[in-house]
Write a protein that holds these residues in place. Structure first.
Motif, PDB file in Angstrom:
ATOM      1  N   TYR A 196      17.015  23.166 -19.446  1.00  0.00           N
ATOM      2  CA  TYR A 196      15.877  23.605 -20.242  1.00  0.00           C
ATOM      3  C   TYR A 196      15.677  22.662 -21.426  1.00  0.00           C
ATOM      4  O   TYR A 196      14.554  22.308 -21.771  1.00  0.00           O
ATOM      5  N   HIS A 213      19.101  32.882 -16.147  1.00  0.00           N
ATOM      6  CA  HIS A 213      18.832  31.667 -15.378  1.00  0.00           C
ATOM      7  C   HIS A 213      19.460  31.760 -13.998  1.00  0.00           C
ATOM      8  O   HIS A 213      18.828  31.436 -12.983  1.00  0.00           O
ATOM      9  N   ALA A 246      14.233  30.504 -18.832  1.00  0.00           N
ATOM     10  CA  ALA A 246      13.670  29.757 -19.955  1.00  0.00           C
ATOM     11  C   ALA A 246      13.176  30.699 -21.050  1.00  0.00           C
ATOM     12  O   ALA A 246      13.371  30.447 -22.244  1.00  0.00           O
ATOM     13  N   TRP A 282      14.922  30.807 -24.673  1.00  0.00           N
ATOM     14  CA  TRP A 282      14.128  30.432 -25.854  1.00  0.00           C
ATOM     15  C   TRP A 282      14.336  31.419 -26.987  1.00  0.00           C
ATOM     16  O   TRP A 282      14.544  31.028 -28.134  1.00  0.00           O
ATOM     17  N   ILE A 290       9.271  24.283 -23.289  1.00  0.00           N
ATOM     18  CA  ILE A 290      10.296  24.258 -22.252  1.00  0.00           C
ATOM     19  C   ILE A 290       9.724  23.869 -20.902  1.00  0.00           C
ATOM     20  O   ILE A 290      10.266  23.018 -20.205  1.00  0.00           O
TER      21      ILE A 290
END
Length: 558
Positions: A350, A95, A104, A108, A463
């Motif tokens: 997120y 990020h 993201a 995830w 997301i």
């Protein structure tokens, strides 16, 4: 310990406190044992047997290669974790380096891995417990849970969540006690089997059946994911996930991350050699791939059966007990990891801000609750549930691929930043780590990767539906990501790892490895070149790291 608020805007709820910080109460042993508690789980009880089935005695090489691959990734994580000790760190580094699009995706996969391992381990506990009469009614013939088994599974998950809810100090103490047991038992097993096997050791097994390496190089590499070798090594990053709760992260995180891999490598290689030497030659058969059918017909556990077969029935009893304790410890730490990853992703916007809400014991209560719910959903008797969960766990290596890319971006964009642990030859190790992680994805095969594509789409819908800072959602900095994902999928489909019996899979082992390495290197240097500008990275990190350091300052003598 101070209670000044952070700059993260998270709504409070459920009795939790938003904006408060996690408590720094874990020392180096707690961090090391967090990683070791994840590495030594249910995998060791089956890895040696599955290794022989997939690669023959050359599975020893599979363990060495798998351990070396994970060690390279661990070295990269060690510098990042000490540099920015953030809770859920491995999910957050991409990020800060590449913005919200790339962050993201890797976040995830990090969360999926964390929340699905605990139910896997609980399921393993129940499967092993069915060896005893009192638990015989917990599973159906197809190994799905009965109503009673489902209730037991939910209770076990609830216990893990309650321990996590009570606070990180209790979690660290409980996990340390379990991990001592989990580490001692496999080491003890190797020593006892080698020294006291009543039938002796069989060195002829190295060349029994269809030879030392019946599958050649391909068999050795395929065994790394197929035999659960990578699964067994997973967990070294747990020290990174708990970095926000470390007393001295700059010193302790590198020691914990690197130390856990080295210890795990030694233990697993010892287990594979001891298992091979103790195996009675009469039960091996003509091929290693069919070795399990006459001798390991039940789910009772190969190590326990070998112990009984060499006249060590008391050791078999210990192993049946460990088959409950080891998965319990791994499930406990992954329940913590899932809540810390969701906490970190909430601070990066997120996930909803409620995931960043903390209890008075500074535990991300909503993340613990969602981990519990996700685990209970996994227990439902969906068709091919176990293959789906195994897919998610094996594919968690995709999460690891974000670390070397972030490493390279930080080295280029932030060359003067403080690095308490600076990886020697980092400019070599980082691209190598990305190549290694891409190879592991290749070795999982096409059947795994097309399902991963579905999960990527699902994560994108969940997301990217949230409103996020436009500056953070930098598409240029993540322009390499779709090329990478599609590229590795195409290469795998046409490679020797694409699937058995398909005429379209024409590339041999070495061309497959070479082309994959070229793709990885191109993507690595591309990603580093388009990473976020220095001032954006510094501002994004400062918004989180500086307030956390102020809030998490531990008074002298704490």
């Amino acid at each position: 310990m101070t209670d000044s608020p952070t700059t993260d805007s998270a709504a409070s709820g459920g009795g939790g406190r938003s904006g408060a910080s996690l408590a720094r109460e874990i020392g180096v042993i707690g961090l090391l044992w967090a990683s070791m508690g994840s590495i030594i789980g249910s995998g060791w009880l089956f890895g040696a047997q599955k290794g022989l089935i997939n690669a023959g005695p050359a599975a020893i090489l599979s363990w060495c290669i798998g351990g070396a691959c994970i060690l390279v990734l661990a070295l990269v994580h060690a510098e990042l974790g000490a540099m920015y000790p953030l809770s859920g760190g491995s999910a957050r580094f991409p990020h800060y380096a590449f913005g919200g699009v790339a962050g993201a995706g890797f976040g995830w996969f990090s969360w999926l891995q964390a929340v699905t391992v605990a139910p896997i381990e609980v399921s393993a506990m129940i499967l092993y417990l069915t060896h005893y009469d009192f638990a015989s009614g917990w599973l159906r013939q197809d190994q799905t849970l009965t109503h009673t088994g489902l209730a037991v599974a939910i209770v076990l998950m609830a216990i893990m969540c309650v321990v996590n809810y009570l606070g990180v100090r209790i979690l660290a103490f409980t996990n340390s006690a379990l991990t001592w047991w989990k580490v001692i038992v496999p080491v003890f097993t190797v020593v006892i089997v080698v020294l006291f096997s009543k039938s002796g050791l069989h060195t002829s097994n190295f060349h029994a059946a269809d030879g030392f390496d019946p599958g050649g190089v391909k068999g050795i590499l395929v065994a790394i994911p197929a035999a659960g070798i990578i699964f067994s090594y997973l967990g070294f990053e747990q020290a990174d996930q708990l970095a926000g709760e470390s007393k001295n992260p700059k010193r302790d995180i590198p020691l914990a991350v690197i130390g856990s891999i080295v210890l795990g490598l030694i233990i697993y290689i010892g287990l594979q050699i001891a298992f091979l030497l103790a195996l009675p030659p009469s039960v091996i058969g003509d091929t290693w791939s069919t070795m399990s059918k006459p001798y390991f017909g039940s789910f009772d556990g190969p190590w326990a059966q070998v112990a009984s077969g060499v006249g060590l029935g008391w050791l078999a009893s210990v192993l049946y007990l460990d088959a409950v304790v080891s998965p319990a410890g791994t499930g406990l730490i992954y329940t913590a990891a899932g809540s810390r990853v969701s906490y970190g992703l909430a601070r990066n916007n997120y996930f909803h801000s409620v995931f960043a809400s903390l209890t008075r014991a500074r535990v991300p209560w909503f993340g613990v609750l969602i981990s519990f719910i996700a685990g209970c959903v996994c227990f439902l008797p969906f068709p091919s549930w176990q293959s789906l969960v195994g897919l998610i766990t094996s594919a968690s290596v995709l999460m690891y691929a974000g670390a070397p890319l972030s490493f390279g971006a930080f080295r280029r964009r932030l060359p003067d930043a403080e690095r308490p642990f600076r990886l020697p030859l980092g400019e070599v190790f980082a691209p190598l780590a990305f190549v290694v992680s891409t190879w592991i994805i290749l070795w999982t095969g096409w059947e795994t990767q097309w399902k991963l594509g579905i999960l990527i789409v699902l994560g994108s819908l969940l997301i990217f539906n949230r409103e996020m800072d436009r500056e953070h959602m930098n598409w240029r900095a993540a322009s390499w990501l779709p090329v990478y994902l599609i590229g590795i999928g195409v290469i795998t489909y046409f490679s020797t790892f694409g699937g058995d019996g398909a005429s379209s899979h024409q590339m041999g082992v070495w061309p497959s490895l070479g082309l994959t390495a070229v793709l990885a290197l191109v993507v690595y240097y591309w990603a580093v070149a388009v990473a976020l500008p220095r001032h954006v990275i510094e501002r994004m990190i400062e918004d989180v790291v500086v307030p956390e350091e102020e809030d998490l300052a531990v008074p002298a003598g704490h």
